[in-house]
Design an enzyme around this catalytic site. Structure first.
Site, PDB file in Angstrom:
ATOM      1  N   HIS A   1       0.855  -1.358   0.055  1.00 15.16           N
ATOM      2  CA  HIS A   1      -0.076  -0.019  -0.065  1.00 15.16           C
ATOM      3  C   HIS A   1       1.037   1.356  -0.173  1.00 15.16           C
ATOM      4  CE1 HIS A   1      -3.813  -2.009   0.533  1.00 15.16           C
ATOM      5  NE2 HIS A   1      -3.150  -2.916   1.418  1.00 15.16           N
TER       6      HIS A   1
ATOM      7  N   ASN B   1     -10.016  -3.404   2.546  1.00 19.15           N
ATOM      8  CA  ASN B   1      -9.635  -3.339   1.073  1.00 19.15           C
ATOM      9  C   ASN B   1     -11.036  -3.107   0.376  1.00 19.15           C
ATOM     10  OD1 ASN B   1      -6.904  -3.657   1.280  1.00 19.15           O
ATOM     11  ND2 ASN B   1      -7.446  -5.976   1.545  1.00 19.15           N
TER      12      ASN B   1
END
Length: 715
Positions: A85, A157
Site C-alpha cells: 500500500h 480493502n
C-alpha cells in the site's frame, strides 16, 4: 485533461472547519512561509540559492554550513515507503452516526447524534511510489476516525475477501506478487511466475483473485469503490453483550470500473488519474460519500454462522444471506494541506479500536494487530509517529511512552511509571477494559481460547465461492475476466505453473472457464467434463458479489463524471454548447472541449484541451459537434487523430453522441452507426446530452458491441 473546470461548473458551498475538532487541532501545525525572508534552520537570515565560493570561479568552501545543511536535509527527506500500500492518497471528512447504536456497542462514534472527523487513505497493494493507481490490483481503503473516545481505525480493502487466511503467509504473498527477486521486474502487477506459483499453492485465495481479475479489479476511481473490513469483529455494549459483525463502506455514488485497455493507457498517460479525480471533485464541492454497513452474527463462542466460518477472511457472507444494516455515513470534504505530512505520514492499525469494539481469533487478523504498528515505527524511524499531527488523537493522551527518536513533548516531573505515588500518570482502573468486571475487550470467550497447542491449517472449499462469483457474471463480464486470466497467465514464463493453475484451480471452479483460458494462452485444455460446469449444473447467482451490474445498482449518480466534446472552427456552435450545459450542471457533470488546438475557436467556443494534450480515456462519454457545412467533415473531423479518438472510445464501450446529421455522418464515415441500443446517439444538443447522462447512470458501458468466445471451446 481532468482540469479544474469542475470548479466553474458546480456551485457548492466551500468546506469550512467550523465544528471540526481535528481541523482546529491541525491549525497548530500549519506553517505559512509565503512572503517570508528565508532563514537557516536556526532562524538566521541567510541565502541558500548561491554557494559560498573562493572567488567568482573558485571552489566551494567547506565552511558554507548554510548550503551544507540544506543539502543534508534534502538527502534525508524521503521516508521508507510502506512495504505494501505504498502508493496512495486521501482526504479529510466527517462521519455521522444515523442513530443510537448503544444496543450494539459502547463505541462513542456510533451513538445518537455523534459526528466525528475522519481521514481516509486509498491505495494499491503492489505498485510502489511512482507507479500507477489505475492498474489492476487490490485497492486499500483505510479510515481513521478521530472520535471523542480516541482514534478508531477501519483498515480494509475494496473487495471483501483476501488471498490468505493465516497471517503467517503474508510475507510470502507479498514477496510473490512483488517483482521477481532475480530480475527486478515486473513492478506493477501479479502477471508473472512467482505470483501464480504462490496462487497455485494457496487455493484459499481463488475467490479473491477472481474478484481482482474481474472488472472490479480496475475501478474508475476511488469515489466509486467499496471498503470492506474483510475480517469479523466484535461489538460489545454496556451490558457486556457481544455481537459479531463484518463492516463495509458502500459508495453512495455506486460502483464504476474501467476496461483493461483503458486502464493500461491511463497508467501510461496519467498514472495519477485517481488522486486527481478525488482532489478535483473535493475542490469543486462534489464530496464523495460512503455509508457504513454491518452484518451481524450471534456470538455463541463457535465463530460459525449457518455453517460458515466467521474467522476465515477468504470467505464472504453474501448480503442476500445476511442483509446488512446501515449505521452512518462518511463524507470526504477537505483535501490535505501537505501530501507528505498527511496521506504519506498517516499510520493505520486494525488494533486501534475504541471501547465497545474488539477482535476475534482470526489468524490473519491476529498478526495484523501486531504488524501495522511495527511497520509504522519502521517507516517513521521512531515509536512516536502517533504524535504526528495527522495521527494524533483529538482527546488527551496520557501515558508513559517516553523518549525515542523525535519525541516532541516536554514531559514534566520525575515519574515515568504507573501506578505511582509521586505525581505521575494515575493508573487506570483494573476493570477499565472490562464490562461488569468480567469480559475483556481484547480477548476471546474462554470456551474458544483453549485447546491443544499446535499449528492448524484452515480447511474449507476453496472453489465454491469462486464458482458462485463466476456464475453471477453476465457473458460480457465473464469475457473480461477470461481475458484477464489470459493476460496474467500469458505472462507466466514457467509453463508448468501455467498448466497447474489451469488444472488445479480454474478447472475446479468451472471447466468451461479453464478451457477458455487455456485455449487463449496455448496451454493444454482440460478435458470436457473433468471439472464442474455451470452449463450442466447451474450455480446460484449472488448479485451482491458483482455490484457493477445495472440490475444491482440502477440509476447511479453521475456526479463528478466528465464528458469530452469534439469541436473545431465550424463544428459545435456556442448555442449548441449552451443548450447542453444546464443538463450537465444539474447532475454535477463537467465537460471539456477538445479540438486541434487549445484556445478560442471561430464559433465562439473555446477549447481547453487538444488531441495532443488529452485522450478519450479521460472521459466517460464523447459528444461530437455538428455544422451545416459538411465539407468540414473531410477537412478537420476526418483527421486521423479524431478518428483514433472516437474509435478508442467506441472500443472501450463508452456512450458516443453526435449533434445533428452532420455529426452522425462523421460517425458513419468511421463505421459507427447510430444505434441507441449500443450507446450511439444523435439528435438535438439537449436530447443527446440527456441520452448520454441516462446511459452513464446505467448501463454505463456497452460491451455488447463486441463478440465473446466461441461456445464451441467448451463443447
Amino acid at each position: 485533461m481532468l482540469s479544474l473546470i469542475l470548479l466553474s461548473l458546480v456551485a457548492t458551498a466551500p468546506y469550512t472547519q467550523a465544528q471540526s475538532p481535528k481541523q482546529n487541532q491541525l491549525q497548530e501545525a500549519l506553517a505559512n512561509t509565503a512572503g517570508q525572508i528565508e532563514t537557516t534552520d536556526t532562524g538566521v537570515e541567510d541565502n541558500t540559492a548561491n554557494s559560498l565560493r573562493a572567488g567568482p570561479r573558485g571552489y566551494n568552501l567547506l565552511e558554507d554550513m548554510t548550503v551544507r545543511k540544506k543539502i543534508i536535509h534534502f538527502d534525508h527527506e524521503r521516508a521508507p515507503e510502506r512495504v505494501v500500500h505504498a502508493l496512495g492518497h486521501g482526504a479529510y471528512g466527517t462521519f455521522q452516526s444515523y442513530a443510537d447504536w448503544s444496543n450494539l456497542t459502547e463505541a462513542c462514534w456510533l451513538q445518537a447524534g455523534a459526528s466525528s472527523d475522519v481521514f481516509t487513505r486509498f491505495s494499491v497493494v503492489v505498485a510502489s511510489n511512482g507507479g500507477s493507481e489505475s492498474g489492476r490490483d487490490t485497492h486499500g481503503f483505510a479510515t481513521k476516525i478521530y472520535s471523542q473516545c480516541g482514534n478508531h481505525d477501519l483498515v480494509g480493502n475494496h473487495v471483501p475477501s483476501f488471498f490468505i487466511n493465516d497471517g503467517a503467509d503474508f510475507p510470502d504473498l507479498i514477496h510473490a506478487v512483488k517483482y521477481e527477486a532475480d530480475k527486478g521486474f515486473p513492478t506493477g502487477g501479479s502477471a508473472h511466475t512467482t505470483a501464480y506459483d504462490f496462487f497455485t499453492q494457496h487455493t484459499e485465495g481463488t475467490f479473491q483473485l477472481m474478484n481482482v481479475l474481474s472488472d472490479l479489479g480496475i475501478p474508475r476511481d476511488v469515489r466509486h469503490i467499496s471498503g470492506n473490513g474483510v475480517h469479523t469483529f466484535r461489538f460489545l455494549n454496556a451490558a457486556g453483550k457481544s455481537t459479531l459483525f463484518k463492516w463495509y463502506w458502500r459508495p453512495v455514488l455506486g460502483h464504476r470500473a474501467l476496461v483493461y485497455d483503458e486502464a493500461t493507457k491511463i497508467a501510461g498517460k496519467n498514472n495519477n488519474f485517481q488522486r486527481i479525480d478525488l482532489y478535483n471533485n473535493i475542490a469543486a464541492g462534489i464530496y464523495p460519500e460512503w455509508e457504513i454497513l454491518v452484518q451481524l452474527f450471534p456470538d455463541d463462542g463457535t465463530y460459525m454462522w449457518n455453517g460458515i466460518d466467521l474467522i476465515d477472511p477468504t470467505i464472504v457472507i453474501p448480503f442476500e444471506m445476511n442483509p446488512p444494516m446501515t449505521l452512518g455515513k462518511m463524507t470526504l470534504n477537505k483535501n490535505p494541506t501537505n501530501f507528505f505530512a498527511e496521506p504519506e505520514s498517516i499510520s493505520f492499525a486494525p488494533s486501534n479500536v475504541v471501547k465497545g469494539i474488539s477482535f476475534v481469533p482470526d489468524p490473519l487478523l491476529q498478526w495484523r494487530l501486531m504488524s501495522y504498528d511495527d511497520t509504522a515505527s519502521h517507516r517513521h524511524n521512531s515509536p512516536n509517529g502517533y504524535l504526528l499531527p495527522v495521527n494524533r488523537a483529538i482527546v488527551p493522551i496520557n501515558n508513559n511512552y517516553r523518549d525515542g527518536y523525535m519525541q516532541p513533548l516536554l514531559f514534566e516531573g520525575a515519574s515515568t511509571s504507573s501506578p505511582d505515588n509521586i505525581g505521575g500518570v494515575i493508573g487506570a482502573s483494573i476493570n477499565s477494559s472490562l464490562i461488569n468486571g468480567t469480559l475483556p475487550y481484547t480477548s476471546a470467550p474462554p470456551e474458544v481460547a483453549t485447546g491443544p497447542i499446535g499449528r492448524y491449517p484452515n480447511l474449507h472449499d476453496s472453489f465454491g465461492q469462486a464458482r458462485t462469483f463466476w456464475a453471477s457474471l453476465d457473458k460480457h463480464a465473464q469475457q473480461h475476466t477470461v481475458d484477464a486470466y489470459r493476460f496474467e497467465l500469458g505472462h507466466v514464463s514457467d509453463q508448468g505453473v501455467q498448466q497447474r493453475y489451469i488444472n488445479n484451480i480454474l478447472n475446479k471452479v468451472d471447466n468451461c472457464l479453464a478451457r477458455r483460458v487455456a485455449q487463449g494462452i496455448g496451454a493444454t485444455l482440460p478435458s470436457i467434463g473433468s471439472g464442474p460446469s455451470n452449463k450442466t449444473n447451474a450455480t446460484a447467482t449472488v448479485p451482491s458479489f458483482y455490484p457493477l451490474t445495472q440490475a444491482f445498482e440502477p440509476n447511479k449518480s453521475n456526479a463528478g463524471l466528465v464528458i469530452g466534446i469534439l469541436a473545431d472552427d465550424v463544428r459545435l456552435s456556442l448555442s449548441d454548447l449552451t443548450a447542453m450545459l444546464p443538463i450537465f450542471s444539474a447532475q454535477k457533470v463537467s465537460y471539456e472541449v477538445i479540438s486541434t488546438h487549445i484556445g478560442p475557436l471561430a464559433t465562439g467556443v473555446s477549447a481547453n484541451e487538444s488531441f495532443v494534450t488529452t485522450s478519450s480515456i479521460f472521459y466517460d462519454a464523447i459528444i461530437v459537434g455538428s455544422t451545416a457545412n459538411t465539407t468540414s467533415i473531410n477537412n478537420t473531423l476526418a483527421a486521423f487523430e479524431v478518428q483514433q479518438f472516437l474509435q478508442e472510445a467506441y472500443g472501450h464501450g463508452k456512450a458516443i453522441a453526435a449533434v445533428g446529421t452532420a455529426g452522425a455522418s462523421q460517425l458513419q464515415a468511421m463505421g459507427i452507426s447510430v444505434n441507441s441500443s449500443i450507446g450511439i446517439y444523435s439528435g438535438t444538443p439537449a436530447s443527446i446530452a440527456t441520452a448520454v447522462l441516462n446511459a452513464l447512470a446505467g448501463p454505463v458501458r456497452f460491451p455488447q458491441r463486441f463478440p465473446v468466445d466461441d461456445p464451441a471451446i467448451c463443447m
